[in-house]
Design a protein around this motif. Structure first.
Motif, PDB file in Angstrom:
ATOM      1  N   GLU A  28       0.802  -1.338   0.087  1.00  0.00           N
ATOM      2  CA  GLU A  28      -0.017  -0.126  -0.047  1.00  0.00           C
ATOM      3  C   GLU A  28       1.162   1.121   0.002  1.00  0.00           C
ATOM      4  OE1 GLU A  28      -3.110   2.059   2.826  1.00  0.00           O
ATOM      5  OE2 GLU A  28      -2.198   0.474   3.563  1.00  0.00           O
ATOM      6  N   ILE A  29       0.704   2.449  -0.840  1.00  0.00           N
ATOM      7  CA  ILE A  29       1.459   3.401  -0.987  1.00  0.00           C
ATOM      8  C   ILE A  29       0.722   4.532   0.020  1.00  0.00           C
ATOM      9  CG2 ILE A  29       1.966   5.288  -2.259  1.00  0.00           C
ATOM     10  CD1 ILE A  29       2.053   3.490  -4.603  1.00  0.00           C
ATOM     11  N   VAL A  30       1.295   4.952   1.038  1.00  0.00           N
ATOM     12  CA  VAL A  30       0.914   6.095   1.765  1.00  0.00           C
ATOM     13  C   VAL A  30       1.506   7.239   1.348  1.00  0.00           C
ATOM     14  CG1 VAL A  30       0.515   7.021   4.255  1.00  0.00           C
ATOM     15  CG2 VAL A  30       0.387   4.662   3.731  1.00  0.00           C
ATOM     16  N   LYS A  31       0.889   8.247   0.623  1.00  0.00           N
ATOM     17  CA  LYS A  31       1.450   9.322   0.289  1.00  0.00           C
ATOM     18  C   LYS A  31       1.197  10.489   1.508  1.00  0.00           C
ATOM     19  CE  LYS A  31       0.519   8.938  -4.507  1.00  0.00           C
ATOM     20  NZ  LYS A  31       0.087   9.550  -5.656  1.00  0.00           N
ATOM     21  N   TYR A  32       2.236  10.236   2.370  1.00  0.00           N
ATOM     22  CA  TYR A  32       2.198  10.968   3.659  1.00  0.00           C
ATOM     23  C   TYR A  32       1.941  12.350   3.700  1.00  0.00           C
ATOM     24  CZ  TYR A  32       6.986  11.804   3.223  1.00  0.00           C
ATOM     25  OH  TYR A  32       8.469  12.495   2.621  1.00  0.00           O
ATOM     26  N   LEU A  33       2.383  13.047   2.579  1.00  0.00           N
ATOM     27  CA  LEU A  33       2.264  14.488   2.244  1.00  0.00           C
ATOM     28  C   LEU A  33       0.852  14.804   2.417  1.00  0.00           C
ATOM     29  CD1 LEU A  33       5.334  15.632   0.270  1.00  0.00           C
ATOM     30  CD2 LEU A  33       5.083  15.702   2.702  1.00  0.00           C
ATOM     31  N   GLU A  34       0.083  14.232   1.585  1.00  0.00           N
ATOM     32  CA  GLU A  34      -1.288  14.136   1.413  1.00  0.00           C
ATOM     33  C   GLU A  34      -2.270  13.718   2.482  1.00  0.00           C
ATOM     34  OE1 GLU A  34      -2.390  12.561  -2.509  1.00  0.00           O
ATOM     35  OE2 GLU A  34      -0.664  13.563  -3.235  1.00  0.00           O
ATOM     36  N   ASN A  35      -1.892  12.513   3.061  1.00  0.00           N
ATOM     37  CA  ASN A  35      -2.455  11.918   4.195  1.00  0.00           C
ATOM     38  C   ASN A  35      -1.540  11.950   5.315  1.00  0.00           C
ATOM     39  OD1 ASN A  35      -4.925  11.089   2.642  1.00  0.00           O
ATOM     40  ND2 ASN A  35      -3.360   9.526   1.716  1.00  0.00           N
ATOM     41  N   ILE A  36      -1.426  12.951   6.000  1.00  0.00           N
ATOM     42  CA  ILE A  36      -0.623  13.236   7.183  1.00  0.00           C
ATOM     43  C   ILE A  36      -0.824  12.360   8.184  1.00  0.00           C
ATOM     44  CG2 ILE A  36       0.399  15.027   8.780  1.00  0.00           C
ATOM     45  CD1 ILE A  36      -0.354  17.120   6.558  1.00  0.00           C
ATOM     46  N   PRO A  37       0.145  11.467   8.749  1.00  0.00           N
ATOM     47  CA  PRO A  37      -0.296  10.902   9.991  1.00  0.00           C
ATOM     48  C   PRO A  37      -0.664  11.426  11.054  1.00  0.00           C
ATOM     49  CG  PRO A  37       2.251  10.681   9.417  1.00  0.00           C
ATOM     50  CD  PRO A  37       1.369  11.721   8.342  1.00  0.00           C
ATOM     51  N   THR A  38      -1.392  11.048  11.923  1.00  0.00           N
ATOM     52  CA  THR A  38      -1.885  11.335  13.073  1.00  0.00           C
ATOM     53  C   THR A  38      -0.711  11.468  14.126  1.00  0.00           C
ATOM     54  OG1 THR A  38      -2.562   9.437  14.113  1.00  0.00           O
ATOM     55  CG2 THR A  38      -4.287  10.779  12.764  1.00  0.00           C
ATOM     56  N   TYR A  39      -0.522  11.912  15.454  1.00  0.00           N
ATOM     57  CA  TYR A  39       0.302  11.804  16.143  1.00  0.00           C
ATOM     58  C   TYR A  39       0.688  10.472  16.494  1.00  0.00           C
ATOM     59  CZ  TYR A  39       2.828  12.467  20.554  1.00  0.00           C
ATOM     60  OH  TYR A  39       3.964  12.253  21.775  1.00  0.00           O
ATOM     61  N   GLU A  40      -0.546   9.780  16.863  1.00  0.00           N
ATOM     62  CA  GLU A  40      -0.354   8.346  17.508  1.00  0.00           C
ATOM     63  C   GLU A  40       0.038   7.289  16.197  1.00  0.00           C
ATOM     64  OE1 GLU A  40      -0.797   7.009  20.399  1.00  0.00           O
ATOM     65  OE2 GLU A  40      -1.036   8.854  21.009  1.00  0.00           O
ATOM     66  N   GLU A  41      -0.122   7.687  15.043  1.00  0.00           N
ATOM     67  CA  GLU A  41       0.394   6.772  13.811  1.00  0.00           C
ATOM     68  C   GLU A  41       1.904   6.933  13.844  1.00  0.00           C
ATOM     69  OE1 GLU A  41      -3.463   6.610  10.982  1.00  0.00           O
ATOM     70  OE2 GLU A  41      -2.278   8.632  10.863  1.00  0.00           O
ATOM     71  N   LEU A  42       2.197   8.362  13.927  1.00  0.00           N
ATOM     72  CA  LEU A  42       3.753   8.610  13.606  1.00  0.00           C
ATOM     73  C   LEU A  42       4.248   8.023  14.866  1.00  0.00           C
ATOM     74  CD1 LEU A  42       5.786   9.780  11.722  1.00  0.00           C
ATOM     75  CD2 LEU A  42       5.377  11.907  12.931  1.00  0.00           C
ATOM     76  N   LYS A  43       3.814   8.239  16.071  1.00  0.00           N
ATOM     77  CA  LYS A  43       4.704   7.604  17.162  1.00  0.00           C
ATOM     78  C   LYS A  43       4.712   6.078  17.155  1.00  0.00           C
ATOM     79  CE  LYS A  43       4.281   7.412  22.276  1.00  0.00           C
ATOM     80  NZ  LYS A  43       3.330   7.619  23.457  1.00  0.00           N
ATOM     81  N   GLY A  44       3.690   5.321  16.525  1.00  0.00           N
ATOM     82  CA  GLY A  44       3.787   4.035  16.243  1.00  0.00           C
ATOM     83  C   GLY A  44       4.762   3.638  15.313  1.00  0.00           C
ATOM     84  N   ILE A  45       4.965   4.462  14.242  1.00  0.00           N
ATOM     85  CA  ILE A  45       5.991   4.352  13.197  1.00  0.00           C
ATOM     86  C   ILE A  45       7.407   4.359  13.721  1.00  0.00           C
ATOM     87  CG2 ILE A  45       6.859   5.268  11.133  1.00  0.00           C
ATOM     88  CD1 ILE A  45       4.239   5.952  10.297  1.00  0.00           C
ATOM     89  N   ILE A  46       7.450   5.251  14.744  1.00  0.00           N
ATOM     90  CA  ILE A  46       8.811   5.648  15.287  1.00  0.00           C
ATOM     91  C   ILE A  46       9.119   4.261  16.354  1.00  0.00           C
ATOM     92  CG2 ILE A  46      10.073   7.198  16.821  1.00  0.00           C
ATOM     93  CD1 ILE A  46       8.085   9.404  15.825  1.00  0.00           C
ATOM     94  N   GLU A  47       7.999   3.739  17.000  1.00  0.00           N
ATOM     95  CA  GLU A  47       8.081   2.658  17.692  1.00  0.00           C
ATOM     96  C   GLU A  47       8.729   1.488  16.784  1.00  0.00           C
ATOM     97  OE1 GLU A  47       4.650   2.333  20.051  1.00  0.00           O
ATOM     98  OE2 GLU A  47       5.351   4.089  21.429  1.00  0.00           O
ATOM     99  N   LYS A  48       8.049   1.228  15.562  1.00  0.00           N
ATOM    100  CA  LYS A  48       8.522   0.068  14.773  1.00  0.00           C
ATOM    101  C   LYS A  48       9.822   0.290  14.296  1.00  0.00           C
ATOM    102  CE  LYS A  48       3.730  -1.177  13.520  1.00  0.00           C
ATOM    103  NZ  LYS A  48       2.656  -0.833  12.406  1.00  0.00           N
TER     104      LYS A  48
END
Length: 113
Positions: A28-48
């Motif tokens: 799946e492609i996530v165009k993060y500049l258009e679909n900006i991650p939420t705080y919790e999503e970005l925090k989860g990515i950082i944890e991963k």
């Protein structure tokens, strides 16, 4: 499913996308500049990724240099800066289940596929 946090204008990100296409795996492609991650999503990515938030910041970006470089920020403030200015998020990020890598160099993506 594999996800790639992708910026179509970034050469490294396009190379990583081509690499994923070659593997034949679904992604799946996530165009993060258009679909900006939420705080919790970005925090989860950082944890991963297993890194500190500052390690995900593109510290050579003009926005960072002009607005954040000389400030002392805690992890929450750094994450919030990336959400407010998603161009600060290092790319490409490839996520597979509970594992993630910043695919720089490109070969690092192969480790989690």
């Amino acid at each position: 499913m594999i996800q790639i946090y992708h910026n179509p204008r970034c050469t490294k990100s396009r190379e990583c996308l081509a690499f994923l296409e070659e593997t034949g795996q679904e992604y799946e492609i996530v165009k993060y500049l258009e679909n900006i991650p939420t705080y919790e999503e970005l925090k989860g990515i950082i944890e991963k990724l297993g890194i500190k938030p500052i390690e995900l910041v593109r510290r050579k970006e003009k926005i960072w240099i002009e607005n954040f470089k000389d400030k002392v920020l805690n992890d929450e403030e750094i994450i919030q800066a990336m959400i407010s200015n998603p161009t600060l998020i290092e790319r490409p990020i490839v996520i597979n289940g509970n594992k993630a890598v910043i695919a720089r160099p490109l070969e690092s993506a192969a480790v989690i596929l």
